[in-house]
Design a protein around this motif. Structure first.
Motif, PDB file in Angstrom:
ATOM      1  N   GLN A 285       0.828  -1.198   0.000  1.00 24.59           N
ATOM      2  CA  GLN A 285       0.000   0.000   0.000  1.00 24.59           C
ATOM      3  C   GLN A 285       0.860   1.245   0.000  1.00 24.59           C
ATOM      4  OE1 GLN A 285      -2.619   0.693   3.385  1.00 24.59           O
ATOM      5  NE2 GLN A 285      -4.096   1.736   2.092  1.00 24.59           N
ATOM      6  N   GLU A 286       0.717   2.027  -1.041  1.00 23.33           N
ATOM      7  CA  GLU A 286       1.388   3.319  -1.107  1.00 23.33           C
ATOM      8  C   GLU A 286       0.485   4.377  -0.487  1.00 23.33           C
ATOM      9  OE1 GLU A 286       2.057   3.283  -5.332  1.00 23.33           O
ATOM     10  OE2 GLU A 286       4.131   2.642  -5.062  1.00 23.33           O
ATOM     11  N   SER A 287       1.096   5.448  -0.079  1.00 25.71           N
ATOM     12  CA  SER A 287       0.378   6.490   0.650  1.00 25.71           C
ATOM     13  C   SER A 287      -0.846   6.987  -0.116  1.00 25.71           C
ATOM     14  CB  SER A 287       1.322   7.655   0.934  1.00 25.71           C
ATOM     15  OG  SER A 287       0.664   8.683   1.642  1.00 25.71           O
ATOM     16  N   GLY A 288      -2.004   6.971   0.542  1.00 24.79           N
ATOM     17  CA  GLY A 288      -3.225   7.496  -0.049  1.00 24.79           C
ATOM     18  C   GLY A 288      -3.897   6.594  -1.057  1.00 24.79           C
ATOM     19  N   LYS A 289      -3.388   5.374  -1.219  1.00 25.60           N
ATOM     20  CA  LYS A 289      -3.956   4.463  -2.209  1.00 25.60           C
ATOM     21  C   LYS A 289      -4.468   3.197  -1.542  1.00 25.60           C
ATOM     22  CE  LYS A 289      -0.898   5.969  -5.943  1.00 25.60           C
ATOM     23  NZ  LYS A 289       0.092   5.524  -6.970  1.00 25.60           N
TER      24      LYS A 289
ATOM     25  N   ALA B   4       6.854   1.493   0.866  1.00 19.28           N
ATOM     26  CA  ALA B   4       5.400   1.420   1.051  1.00 19.28           C
ATOM     27  C   ALA B   4       5.135   0.693   2.357  1.00 19.28           C
ATOM     28  CB  ALA B   4       4.734   0.677  -0.104  1.00 19.28           C
TER      29      ALA B   4
ATOM     30  N   SER C  91       6.106  -0.826   7.614  1.00 19.81           N
ATOM     31  CA  SER C  91       6.521   0.208   6.679  1.00 19.81           C
ATOM     32  C   SER C  91       7.938  -0.081   6.192  1.00 19.81           C
ATOM     33  CB  SER C  91       6.465   1.577   7.368  1.00 19.81           C
ATOM     34  OG  SER C  91       6.914   2.581   6.487  1.00 19.81           O
TER      35      SER C  91
ATOM     36  N   SER D  25      11.093   1.340   4.134  1.00 18.76           N
ATOM     37  CA  SER D  25      11.707   2.567   3.645  1.00 18.76           C
ATOM     38  C   SER D  25      13.020   2.206   2.961  1.00 18.76           C
ATOM     39  CB  SER D  25      11.960   3.528   4.813  1.00 18.76           C
ATOM     40  OG  SER D  25      12.603   4.701   4.352  1.00 18.76           O
TER      41      SER D  25
ATOM     42  N   ALA E 180      -5.777   5.867  10.488  1.00 19.92           N
ATOM     43  CA  ALA E 180      -4.466   6.403  10.108  1.00 19.92           C
ATOM     44  C   ALA E 180      -3.337   5.554  10.699  1.00 19.92           C
ATOM     45  CB  ALA E 180      -4.339   7.844  10.578  1.00 19.92           C
ATOM     46  N   GLY E 181      -2.437   5.113   9.824  1.00 23.54           N
ATOM     47  CA  GLY E 181      -1.288   4.344  10.272  1.00 23.54           C
ATOM     48  C   GLY E 181      -1.603   2.954  10.799  1.00 23.54           C
TER      49      GLY E 181
ATOM     50  N   ARG F  18     -11.308   8.973   1.622  1.00 22.92           N
ATOM     51  CA  ARG F  18     -10.796   9.531   2.877  1.00 22.92           C
ATOM     52  C   ARG F  18     -11.901  10.349   3.513  1.00 22.92           C
ATOM     53  NH1 ARG F  18      -6.607   8.072   5.556  1.00 22.92           N
ATOM     54  NH2 ARG F  18      -5.398   8.095   3.641  1.00 22.92           N
TER      55      ARG F  18
END
Lengths: 112, 113
Positions: A38-42, A86, A107, A109, B40-41, B109
């Motif tokens: 999962q990439e940020s916001g997707k 991701a 996560s 990195s 979130a997270g 969102r």
């Protein structure tokens, strides 16, 4: 209760190195184990799955290993690239209604 | 080709207002459909799943409801939103007997203020 969880919440690797993301599960009543990226916001994106009667499956640059004896699942990424950064989720698919139960995620990195 | 559409992408709603999120699938028939929420997270929590028109199963007690008025349409609703309903909502589908996990929508969102 049943759960799928991860040993390491964060992982930093140097570009070009291999990455290993680990996952422990507690319930064996699943037909498939699955890794998502999962990439940020997707939304999560399917990477690879492994049937519960197998112990290894290889894809393009990725390998999933399943050790049912210790209820452990791992994802190996070869030659990690910046685009691999991701959150990675392990998940198990139940035979009942194909429900997929997700672990908390780790996560990754990649350091250039 | 098989695709899944989810909208809106972002939503800001006041506490106590209603909610309707829609998900549609194309290129397949009789899919199993699922709604997930992601704080979130955090990981993904399964909220509802449906194996057919009008058939809804809830996984966790909550302030939300789901409906499936058509074979390829799945709707997530609330009559009165709570602050705790904020999160990233994802729709997913899987073909019957498929072995490739879910295909997810792009997510909504939701921020409740």
């Amino acid at each position: 209760g049943e759960s799928v969880g991860l040993h390491l919440p964060t992982l930093s690797v140097q570009e070009g190195d291999n990455s290993i993301i680990n996952c422990a599960y507690s319930n064996s009543a699943s037909d498939y184990f699955i890794w998502y990226k999962q990439e940020s916001g997707k939304g999560p994106q399917f990477i690879i799955d492994i049937r519960s009667n197998m112990d290894k499956r290889q894809g393009q640059r990725v390998t999933v290993l399943l050790n049912k004896t210790v209820k452990h699942l791992s994802l190996q990424i070869a030659a990690t690239q910046p685009g691999d950064s991701a959150v990675y989720f392990c998940a198990e698919r139940k035979t009942s209604y194909d429900k997929v139960i997700f672990g908390p995620g780790t996560s990754l990195s990649v350091i250039p | 080709s098989q695709t899944i559409h989810q909208w809106p992408a972002t939503l800001v709603q006041p506490v106590g207002s209603p909610l309707s999120l829609e998900c549609t699938v194309e290129g397949t028939s009789n899919p199993n459909l699922y709604w997930y929420r992601q704080a979130a997270g955090r990981g993904l929590q399964l909220l509802f799943y449906s194996v057919g028109i009008g058939q809804i199963s809830s996984e966790v007690p909550q302030n939300l409801s789901a409906s499936r008025p058509q074979d390829r349409q799945f709707i997530l609703s609330s009559k009165k939103l709570l602050l705790s309903d904020s999160g990233f909502y994802l729709c997913a589908w899987i073909s019957r007997g498929g072995s490739y996990g879910y295909t997810f929508g792009s997510g909504t969102r939701l921020t409740v203020v």
